[in-house]
Each structure stands twice: as structure tokens, then as C-alpha cells.
Design an enzyme around this catalytic site. Sequence first.
Site, PDB file in Angstrom:
ATOM      1  N   CYS A  43     -13.516  -0.133  -4.311  1.00  0.00           N
ATOM      2  CA  CYS A  43     -13.000  -0.067  -2.936  1.00  0.00           C
ATOM      3  C   CYS A  43     -14.125   0.168  -1.931  1.00  0.00           C
ATOM      4  CB  CYS A  43     -11.945   1.047  -2.853  1.00  0.00           C
ATOM      5  SG  CYS A  43     -11.395   1.347  -1.173  1.00  0.00           S
ATOM      6  N   CYS A  48     -12.339  -3.110  -0.715  1.00  0.00           N
ATOM      7  CA  CYS A  48     -11.614  -2.925   0.543  1.00  0.00           C
ATOM      8  C   CYS A  48     -12.508  -2.674   1.767  1.00  0.00           C
ATOM      9  CB  CYS A  48     -10.663  -1.727   0.451  1.00  0.00           C
ATOM     10  SG  CYS A  48     -10.045  -1.334  -1.174  1.00  0.00           S
ATOM     11  N   LYS A  51     -15.241  -5.383   2.650  1.00  0.00           N
ATOM     12  CA  LYS A  51     -14.474  -6.583   2.995  1.00  0.00           C
ATOM     13  C   LYS A  51     -13.871  -6.462   4.393  1.00  0.00           C
ATOM     14  CE  LYS A  51     -10.242  -6.581   2.360  1.00  0.00           C
ATOM     15  NZ  LYS A  51      -9.029  -6.365   1.556  1.00  0.00           N
ATOM     16  N   TYR A  99     -18.876  10.285  -0.916  1.00  0.00           N
ATOM     17  CA  TYR A  99     -18.161  10.467  -2.189  1.00  0.00           C
ATOM     18  C   TYR A  99     -18.966  11.326  -3.156  1.00  0.00           C
ATOM     19  CZ  TYR A  99     -14.213   7.464  -1.218  1.00  0.00           C
ATOM     20  OH  TYR A  99     -13.046   6.953  -0.702  1.00  0.00           O
ATOM     21  N   ALA A 115     -20.540   5.176 -20.014  1.00  0.00           N
ATOM     22  CA  ALA A 115     -19.879   6.089 -20.958  1.00  0.00           C
ATOM     23  C   ALA A 115     -18.934   5.298 -21.858  1.00  0.00           C
ATOM     24  CB  ALA A 115     -19.087   7.139 -20.186  1.00  0.00           C
ATOM     25  N   TYR A 179      -5.131 -13.036  -2.909  1.00  0.00           N
ATOM     26  CA  TYR A 179      -5.482 -12.379  -1.653  1.00  0.00           C
ATOM     27  C   TYR A 179      -6.987 -12.309  -1.439  1.00  0.00           C
ATOM     28  CZ  TYR A 179      -6.698  -7.640  -3.407  1.00  0.00           C
ATOM     29  OH  TYR A 179      -7.301  -6.578  -4.004  1.00  0.00           O
ATOM     30  N   GLU A 183      -8.756 -13.997   1.763  1.00  0.00           N
ATOM     31  CA  GLU A 183      -9.494 -13.164   2.724  1.00  0.00           C
ATOM     32  C   GLU A 183     -10.915 -13.688   2.919  1.00  0.00           C
ATOM     33  OE1 GLU A 183      -7.183  -8.900   2.255  1.00  0.00           O
ATOM     34  OE2 GLU A 183      -8.941  -9.230   1.034  1.00  0.00           O
ATOM     35  N   ASP A 304      -6.857   0.451 -11.682  1.00  0.00           N
ATOM     36  CA  ASP A 304      -6.839  -0.951 -12.120  1.00  0.00           C
ATOM     37  C   ASP A 304      -6.895  -1.110 -13.635  1.00  0.00           C
ATOM     38  OD1 ASP A 304      -6.926  -1.497  -9.441  1.00  0.00           O
ATOM     39  OD2 ASP A 304      -8.678  -2.817  -9.531  1.00  0.00           O
ATOM     40  N   HIS A 437       8.290  -1.737  24.662  1.00  0.00           N
ATOM     41  CA  HIS A 437       8.051  -3.011  25.317  1.00  0.00           C
ATOM     42  C   HIS A 437       6.862  -2.938  26.259  1.00  0.00           C
ATOM     43  CE1 HIS A 437       9.155  -6.922  26.897  1.00  0.00           C
ATOM     44  NE2 HIS A 437       8.990  -6.437  28.111  1.00  0.00           N
ATOM     45  N   GLU A 442       8.168  -4.595  18.553  1.00  0.00           N
ATOM     46  CA  GLU A 442       9.542  -4.400  19.044  1.00  0.00           C
ATOM     47  C   GLU A 442      10.498  -5.421  18.439  1.00  0.00           C
ATOM     48  OE1 GLU A 442      10.509  -5.321  23.250  1.00  0.00           O
ATOM     49  OE2 GLU A 442       8.476  -6.125  23.413  1.00  0.00           O
TER      50      GLU A 442
END
Length: 464
Positions: A43, A48, A51, A99, A115, A179, A183, A304, A437, A442
Amino acid sequence: MAEYDYDLFVIGAGSGGVRGARLAAELGAKVGIAEEYRIGGTCVIRGCVPKKLLVYGSRYGGEIEDARGYGWTCEGVRFAWPTLIHNVRREIDRLNGVYTRTLENAGVDKFLTHATLEDPHSVRLADRDTPISAKYILVATGSHPVMPKVPGAQHLISSNECFHLEALPESIVIIGAGYIGMEFASIFAGLGVAVTVLYRGNQVLRDFDMDLRDGVAEALRDRGVDLRMATNVASIEKEEGCYRVKLKEGGSVAAALVMAATGRAPNTAGLGLQQAGVELGWNGHVVVDEYSKSSVDSIYAVGDVTDRKNLTPVAIREANAFVETVFQGKPAAMDYTFIPTAVFTEPELGTVGYSEEQARERCARIDIYKSSFKPMRATLSGRNEKVLMKLVIDAETDKVLGCHMLGPDAAEIVQMAAVALKLGVTKAQLDSTMALHPSIAEELVTMRHRWEPPVPIKGSDAAA
Ligand code: FAD
């Protein structure tokens, strides 16, 4: 002396692994984590986040064009790929640091190496001789791109390499119309690359609502993307200055770059899972129960690698549930209903719940509400743009089963619609909600007319 080196050892520091490791450590567990590439996982490093930054970058060209109708003069506008990709990489580095610090601050021991499992309680690290023992092992190794088995496949790049391109190609062939393929087709087209998409199916984005699929295909074609359906690749050959993609149907397409977006498969090969007694599924995924436990009591798997719903928020939620179940004594089963998702093409697609086709299979009677209109923004910009909104209703209960949108900010709008669907909203409740509006969203609370499929005219035939 403790029976095990660690209470929990996590393999893979991506979305699921980092979350599981951090939460368990914050609860006082002794936790270790191994990562063979970069902390953050798909990600953050090659999915994600980078991208979406490329998506943003690719949209400015169109927006600058739009601005002319609003009185802006936009002469001398130029795009420099090196600047965009450099800035994207800088952001990835920053997030990789975030991270890493998250794990350090929680007291998780990091091992930046490959590992493998030795047995139900031990992990072998590639850079040391003695195995590490753990009471529980969490497999969160993610997935990898699957390349098509055709002659010349060695010339293909995957989405991974797109984040390492030093220069933009003049043209690209993308094989696959899921997808990720869609993309990247949209990103490259937005940046001025000539894009051809080759797909063996009949329409892009299999498994999405058919109206959305048709809408995305039409919008990409309008933007100059050459979408070729029912087309199979025979081989890829390197020629002077380009690659030639030969088609099984005859003919070929030449391009400076060829990308495969032909699906992903779980990272389990060579991991030692079967040796440890873990059952694997048809494509090598770890078979788990509703608590993410594998066939071995001490080994769990999230994300995943379990091939359930391959999205970042799902991997994170599975990791939360794993920690609650194992370290807080509160068995937490996953709920996969009403997961919203988006495809960040231009225009983008947002969707939650059943497609019309899925609802027809599952429900006795459904009602469809749909609306297609030109967004107000496009009136002055002159952009050939259409918004599609669609609601799928269970006619017996009036519950909204699906909400689908193609158009500006579809992802943001559908995220909020997902809250209502999850709470069991009915069409009548949507209708009783006041519209905001003027907005695109809406339309979701003002769709009054049930859509009726066109009635075939009796006596007419297809040729008439
Ligand atoms: P990952 O995040 O892939 O982490 C697994 C980690 O394990 C990796 O870092 C890997 O290096 C490491 N690893 C593997 N094997 C070993 C080993 N033996 N030893 C040590 N380390 C190992 N999802 C969304 O929700 N929204 C999006 O917009 C979106 N866009 C995407 C775009 C692209 C191009 C791609 C490829 C994916 C996208 N996804 C998106 C999907 C999302 O990235 C994944 O679902 C998510 O990252 C899965 O998390 P994970 O923890 O299961 O695995």
C-alpha cells in the site's frame, strides 16, 4: 526463562503486519517482525499511496484545460515526469520512516530480512543461523503481480516497476483491465502517453456493476485510450526501439513499454507453510477461519495472503480482529459486508454493496434507480463529462443493497454512503434526507423515478 523468544512474530511489515505487530506490542506482548523489502508494504511503497499521488498528478492537465472556461489563461504549461516521480518517491520514503518509527515506538523488534516458517512455533531468518521461536506467528506476506505465461513475458513490467520509471514512455500497452490496469491506463493517458489496453474479456472491470463498467470504458475511450476487448496476447517481441505485442486474433500493437496487470497471487511460495502443517488454497492462499486462524492453532494470517478481499482497510481490520481475538481474549470475527471500494480512473468510480447483477441473483425483486447527468462544473469548462449514480434496492424490504457512482469525488461520496448502507438504510430514509444543494451527491437523496428496463417492441427484430 520464557518458553518462547516472542509472544508474537509477524512475517511481513505491510498494512496487516504493521497493524497487528503494533497493537499486540501496545498491549504488552513481546513482538518481532520481519520485512524483506521495505516497511510499509504494498500500500505504502508500491500500491495505494504512490498510485493515488500519480492519479492526482495525471489530473492536472485536464483541470488546467477546464480552467480556461472559467477565465484562466494557461499558456506555457508543461509537465515533467522526473519531478512527479521524484516527489512521489520522497513521500514514500517519508511514510516508510513513519511506519518504521511506529513499530519502534511500540517496542517491536524489526528484522529487515526474508523469513520462513520452520514449524508451528519457529521462524527462520535469512540472515541468522538460529531460528526464532514464538507463541503465535502472524503471516502477513501480501501478494505479488502474476505475469501472463506468454513468449516474451520477460519484457513485461508490472505495477511495481511503474514507480521506478526514469522517463515516461511515449506509448504503453497494458494487458488486463482490472482495477490496477484501468487506473494505470488513466494515469498514463492523463500524462500524455498513448495507451492501448488489451483484455480477453468482453468489458473492463469484471465483477463491478455493468453500468459502471460501461461508463468507465466509454470515459476512457473519450480520453483517447484504445480499449480492445476480447483480445488475447500471443507473444511480446523486442524490436528496434519498441516492443511488439502480437495478438492471437491476428495483428499486433507496438509500444515503448508493455505492462501486465493480469492479477495478483498470495506470497506463500517457499514460506515453509505446508511444512508447518498450514493448509493452502487453490492459488496458494492461506486458508483461515473467521478469526484469521489457519489450520495450525498457533499460526494466523491476515491480508492479501489469505485472498479474501484484497484491500488495505480490510488487511488492517483483519489484523485488529486478530489482536482482539488472541491478545485481548475477545473473539472478533470479520464482517465482509458493505466494503466500499474505488477505482481511481478519471472519472473515478466508487462502489459499495451489491451490483445490479449480484442483487438480481440473490433477491426475489429489486428496484433500480439511476441517474446520468452533466456535472455543473462541466458547463463552463466544456469538458465532455457525465456523472452516473445508481442505487440498487431490495424491493421487498426497501433496503439499499448497493450504491454505485462514476464521477468526480465518487470515492469520497461512496465512503459516506457506505455508512448508511452498513446501518441498513432504506430508500425511503434516503428520500427523507434533505439535499445539499448544489452538489453532485444530492442526487443520491433525490432519485424519485424507478428505472425500468426498455421494453422490446413487439414484432420488431434486431435488424429493424
Ligand atoms: P502487503 O502490504 O503487501 O505487505 C506484505 C509485506 O510482506 C511486504 O512488505 C513484503 O515485502 C513482505 N514479505 C513478503 N514475504 C516475506 C517474507 N518471506 N519475509 C519477510 N517479509 C516478507 N488497496 C486499497 O484498499 N486501495 C487502493 O487504492 C489500492 N491500490 C492498489 C494499487 C496497486 C498498484 C496495488 C498493487 C495494490 C493496491 N491495493 C489497494 C491493495 C493493497 O495494497 C493491499 O491489499 C494491501 O497492501 C495488503 O496488505 P498486506 O498486509 O496483506 O500485504
